[in-house]
Design a protein around this motif. Sequence first.
Motif, short mmCIF file in Angstrom:
data_model
loop_
_atom_site.label_atom_id
_atom_site.label_comp_id
_atom_site.label_asym_id
_atom_site.label_seq_id
_atom_site.Cartn_x
_atom_site.Cartn_y
_atom_site.Cartn_z
N THR A 29 -1.80 -6.91 15.25
CA THR A 29 -0.37 -6.67 15.12
C THR A 29 0.04 -6.95 13.68
OG1 THR A 29 0.25 -8.95 15.66
CG2 THR A 29 0.08 -7.40 17.51
N TRP A 30 1.11 -6.29 13.28
CA TRP A 30 1.65 -6.50 11.94
C TRP A 30 3.17 -6.47 12.02
CZ3 TRP A 30 -2.06 -2.80 13.01
CH2 TRP A 30 -3.31 -2.97 12.42
N PRO A 31 3.86 -7.29 11.24
CA PRO A 31 5.31 -7.08 11.08
C PRO A 31 5.49 -5.70 10.45
CG PRO A 31 4.65 -9.21 10.20
CD PRO A 31 3.38 -8.46 10.50
N PHE A 32 6.50 -4.98 10.88
CA PHE A 32 6.66 -3.59 10.44
C PHE A 32 8.11 -3.38 10.07
CE2 PHE A 32 6.57 1.10 11.41
CZ PHE A 32 5.61 1.42 10.47
N LYS A 33 8.37 -3.37 8.77
CA LYS A 33 9.75 -3.20 8.33
C LYS A 33 9.81 -2.19 7.20
CE LYS A 33 9.55 -7.18 5.28
NZ LYS A 33 10.16 -8.45 4.92
N ALA A 34 10.98 -1.66 7.01
CA ALA A 34 11.19 -0.67 5.96
C ALA A 34 11.34 -1.37 4.61
CB ALA A 34 12.43 0.16 6.27
N THR A 35 11.03 -0.64 3.56
CA THR A 35 11.24 -1.15 2.20
C THR A 35 12.73 -1.15 1.91
OG1 THR A 35 11.15 1.05 1.22
CG2 THR A 35 9.04 -0.13 1.47
N ALA A 36 13.11 -1.65 0.74
CA ALA A 36 14.51 -1.65 0.33
C ALA A 36 15.07 -0.23 0.28
CB ALA A 36 14.67 -2.34 -1.02
N ALA A 37 14.19 0.74 0.02
CA ALA A 37 14.60 2.15 -0.03
C ALA A 37 14.68 2.77 1.36
CB ALA A 37 13.63 2.94 -0.90
N GLY A 38 14.33 2.00 2.41
CA GLY A 38 14.42 2.50 3.78
C GLY A 38 13.19 3.24 4.27
N GLU A 39 12.08 3.15 3.53
CA GLU A 39 10.86 3.83 3.95
C GLU A 39 9.87 2.84 4.54
OE1 GLU A 39 9.17 6.18 0.86
OE2 GLU A 39 11.10 7.06 0.32
N PHE A 40 9.18 3.28 5.57
CA PHE A 40 8.15 2.46 6.20
C PHE A 40 6.82 2.72 5.50
CE2 PHE A 40 11.34 2.64 9.51
CZ PHE A 40 11.29 1.36 10.05
N GLN A 41 5.96 1.69 5.51
CA GLN A 41 4.62 1.82 4.95
C GLN A 41 3.63 1.26 5.95
OE1 GLN A 41 5.02 -0.38 1.29
NE2 GLN A 41 5.47 1.49 0.16
N LEU A 42 2.46 1.88 5.98
CA LEU A 42 1.40 1.37 6.85
C LEU A 42 0.87 0.05 6.30
CD1 LEU A 42 -0.72 4.57 7.58
CD2 LEU A 42 0.91 3.44 9.11
N PRO A 43 0.42 -0.84 7.19
CA PRO A 43 -0.26 -2.04 6.72
C PRO A 43 -1.49 -1.65 5.89
CG PRO A 43 0.20 -2.17 9.07
CD PRO A 43 0.52 -0.77 8.65
N GLU A 44 -1.84 -2.47 4.93
CA GLU A 44 -2.98 -2.18 4.05
C GLU A 44 -4.24 -1.84 4.82
OE1 GLU A 44 -3.96 -4.93 0.95
OE2 GLU A 44 -1.87 -5.08 0.31
N GLU A 45 -4.47 -2.56 5.94
CA GLU A 45 -5.69 -2.34 6.73
C GLU A 45 -5.77 -0.93 7.31
OE1 GLU A 45 -4.55 -6.71 7.22
OE2 GLU A 45 -3.49 -4.80 7.20
N LEU A 46 -4.65 -0.25 7.42
CA LEU A 46 -4.63 1.09 8.01
C LEU A 46 -4.58 2.20 6.97
CD1 LEU A 46 -2.21 0.59 11.02
CD2 LEU A 46 -4.70 0.51 10.99
N GLU A 47 -4.37 1.84 5.73
CA GLU A 47 -4.34 2.84 4.66
C GLU A 47 -5.70 3.45 4.50
OE1 GLU A 47 -1.88 4.06 2.76
OE2 GLU A 47 -0.32 2.77 3.57
#
Length: 117
Positions: free
Chosen positions: A97-115
């Motif tokens: 599991t990972w905390p999943f939040k948007a950046t300040a610009a409102g975009e989501f990013q995958l956790p590093e392990e999934l990139e």
Amino acid sequence: MLYRIAESADWEQARETGFFASPDLDMDGFIHASERHQILETARRYYQGHEGLMLLEIEEAALAAAGLRVEREWAESRQEYFPHVFAPVPLEAIRRTWPFKATAAGEFQLPEELEGI
């Protein structure tokens, strides 16, 4: 692996009960999930402005071993097949599991392990 973006209340309940379920299980008869490549578009469409989200990684083989039905069904609005889980997910099937939040610009990013997977 399958992925589910979870609301904080649903994740907390899962940790108490040992099973992840979400309102879509009652409403639609299944839990909506995504393949890795579908996560970010799902987040953009349905989770903008949500706080306290978690990204769950679910092992499909563990679901099958527990006797849970998973089917990929066509989503016309996305022109893709999406996995649907037809029962609450036992915590043993949730591998990471990972905390999943948007950046300040409102975009989501995958956790590093999934990139790059």
